[in-house]
Design a protein around this motif. Structure first.
Motif, short mmCIF file in Angstrom:
data_model
loop_
_atom_site.label_atom_id
_atom_site.label_comp_id
_atom_site.label_asym_id
_atom_site.label_seq_id
_atom_site.Cartn_x
_atom_site.Cartn_y
_atom_site.Cartn_z
N LEU A 31 -1.29 8.41 -9.69
CA LEU A 31 -0.96 7.76 -8.63
C LEU A 31 -0.12 6.67 -8.90
CD1 LEU A 31 -1.92 7.41 -5.57
CD2 LEU A 31 -3.87 5.92 -6.39
N GLU A 32 -0.17 5.76 -9.99
CA GLU A 32 0.63 4.69 -10.32
C GLU A 32 2.11 5.31 -10.54
OE1 GLU A 32 -2.14 1.51 -12.43
OE2 GLU A 32 -1.95 3.34 -13.53
N LEU A 33 2.06 6.40 -11.34
CA LEU A 33 3.60 6.94 -11.31
C LEU A 33 4.22 7.31 -9.99
CD1 LEU A 33 5.76 8.05 -13.24
CD2 LEU A 33 4.37 10.20 -13.35
N SER A 34 3.48 8.03 -9.30
CA SER A 34 3.89 7.98 -7.85
C SER A 34 4.44 7.04 -7.20
CB SER A 34 2.91 8.75 -7.09
OG SER A 34 2.99 9.18 -5.77
N ALA A 35 3.72 5.93 -7.20
CA ALA A 35 4.30 4.53 -6.66
C ALA A 35 5.42 4.03 -7.27
CB ALA A 35 3.06 3.57 -6.73
N GLU A 36 5.56 4.05 -8.41
CA GLU A 36 6.48 3.40 -9.18
C GLU A 36 7.84 4.42 -9.18
OE1 GLU A 36 6.55 1.75 -13.04
OE2 GLU A 36 4.25 1.32 -12.97
#
Length: 367
Positions: A31-36
Motif C-alpha cells: 500500500l505504501e509503495l502504491s502511494a509513493e
C-alpha cells in the motif's frame, strides 16, 4: 533518492522479486509503495508477479519510490524478459529430447490438455523442479552408464533417462527384503529353471518374487523410441537393487542372457556404478562400450554365459550336430530353454543368425 548500491540481482527471476526484497529491507508495504509510486495495487501485484513489463514511466516511479535509476529498472526487466525467452527455448528443446508419444502411449504420463502443460507434466514425472535440475541430474548418465553399441548416445539421452525413471517408479512399488548378495547368488539356480517356462505371465511374477527376497526389484519396462537399452542394473537405495529390462528383442534368449548379464554386474561389480546394455544388430552379446572396450562388460558376459550353460557343456556346443533334435536334447540336459542354446550356438558361429530361430520363444507386448 540515491541509487541502492551495491546490487547483485538474479536476472533469471522476475523484477518483482527485487521489488519484494527492497520492500522487505525498507519495511514498506504494498500500500505504501502504491502511494509513493502512484501506481494502483493491481499494478503493484502485476509487477510483483512479473505479469507486466516495466515501461519507462513505471521505471521512473519505481526509481522515485525504491531507489536505483530508471535505467536500472528497465535493464532489470529487459534481462528478465530475455532470460524468459532463452528458458522457453531451452524448455522446448528439452521436451523435444523426450519420447513424449511413447511416454503417453505406455501410460507413464497423461496427455497434457494444453501444450503449455507438457513441461510441468514431464518435470513432475522426473521429480525435478526445472529443466536445469534435470540436466544436472541426468547428464551424469553419460559418465556412469556403460552402453553396448551406442555411438549416438547423446541423441538418446532423454529417451534413456525416461526409461530409467519409469524403472525407478515401478521399483518403488515393489517391497523387497534388504539386499543380500549371497542370497541373490544362491537364488540364480531357481531363476535358471524359469528359462524353460514359456509364458511370461507365469515366470515374470515368480522371477520378481525370487529377486525381491534378495533385495532386488526386478522390473520390465518397454523401451521408448530412441532408447536402445536392453537392461540396466543399479542400486536405488543402500539396501535395494534394481534390475531393469526392456524385452527389446522379445525373444527368450535375449531376455535371459540380459538378466544373467545384469545379475553378473550386481554380483561381481557391486553397487558403485550403473550399468546398461544394448545389443548390436549383428547378433547378441557383442561388446562395445561408449568409450571403447570395457572389461566389466566382458566379465558380465562371461558370468551370464557360464551360468546359463555351464562350462562342462562347452564341448557339446563345439562338437554337437546342429539340428532341432540335438539342440532340444541338450537344452533339456542343461535345464534351459532351447532358445538359449540356439543363441549360444549362433554367438559361437556354429549356426548362422537366421537359422534355428524357430526354437526361440517369442513374446509380445500384450503380455
Amino acid at each position: 533518492m540515491n541509487d541502492i548500491q551495491p546490487f547483485r540481482p538474479n536476472w533469471t527471476s522476475a523484477p518483482g522479486d527485487t521489488i519484494a526484497d527492497i520492500l522487505h529491507t525498507k519495511q514498506l508495504s504494498r500500500l505504501e509503495l502504491s502511494a509513493e509510486a502512484s501506481l494502483s495495487l493491481d499494478e503493484i501485484d502485476d509487477l510483483l508477479d512479473g505479469r507486466v513489463a516495466i515501461t519507462l514511466s513505471v521505471a521512473r516511479s519505481l526509481s522515485t519510490a525504491l531507489g536505483a535509476s530508471p535505467e536500472f529498472w528497465l535493464s532489470r526487466d529487459l534481462q528478465y524478459r530475455q532470460a524468459l525467452i532463452r528458458a522457453n527455448k531451452a524448455d522446448r528443446e528439452w521436451l523435444s529430447e523426450l519420447p513424449l508419444r511413447d511416454m503417453i502411449k505406455f501410460g507413464w504420463i497423461e496427455s497434457a490438455p494444453l501444450p503449455s502443460e507438457e513441461l510441468s507434466t514431464c518435470l513432475q514425472f522426473f521429480d525435478v523442479r526445472d529443466v536445469s535440475e534435470w540436466w544436472r541430474t541426468y547428464a551424469k548418465l553419460k559418465n556412469v552408464v556403460a552402453f553396448r553399441a551406442s555411438p549416438t548416445f547423446d541423441s538418446r539421452l532423454g529417451s534413456t533417462a525416461a526409461w530409467l525413471r519409469q524403472g525407478e517408479l515401478m521399483a518403488s512399488r515393489i517391497e523387497c527384503k534388504k539386499w543380500n548378495v549371497e542370497t541373490f547368488y544362491n537364488s540364480l539356480s531357481r531363476i535358471r529353471k524359469l528359462t524353460r517356462q514359456k509364458n511370461p505371465q507365469v515366470f515374470l511374477p515368480e522371477l520378481q518374487s525370487i529377486c525381491a527376497a534378495s533385495g532386488v526389484a526386478c522390473v520390465v519396462v518397454r523401451s521408448p523410441r530412441g532408447c536402445a537399452a536392453s537392461g540396466a542394473t543399479r542400486f536405488v537405495a543402500d539396501d535395494k537393487a534394481l534390475l531393469q529390462f526392456s524385452f527389446r528383442y522379445l525373444t527368450d534368449d535375449h531376455f535371459w542372457f540380459t538378466f544373467f548379464h545384469e545379475a553378473g554386474h550386481l554380483i561381481v561389480h557391486g553397487e558403485n556404478m550403473i550399468f546398461s546394455q544394448t545389443l548390436q544388430d549383428n547378433g547378441p552379446w557383442i561388446l562395445e562400450g561408449i568409450g571403447g572396450y570395457d572389461p566389466k562388460e566382458e566379465e558380465a558376459n562371461a558370468f551370464a554365459a557360464s551360468y546359463l550353460i555351464p562350462s562342462k557343456f562347452n564341448e557339446h556346443l563345439t562338437d554337437m550336430e546342429t539340428n532341432r533334435r540335438t539342440i532340444v536334447k541338450l537344452a533339456t540336459e542343461i535345464g534351459v530353454s532351447p532358445g538359449i542354446v540356439v543363441g549360444q550356438l549362433q554367438h559361437r558361429g556354429r549356426i548362422p543368425y537366421d537359422q534355428m530361430n524357430g526354437l526361440k520363444r517369442r513374446y509380445s507386448w500384450e503380455l
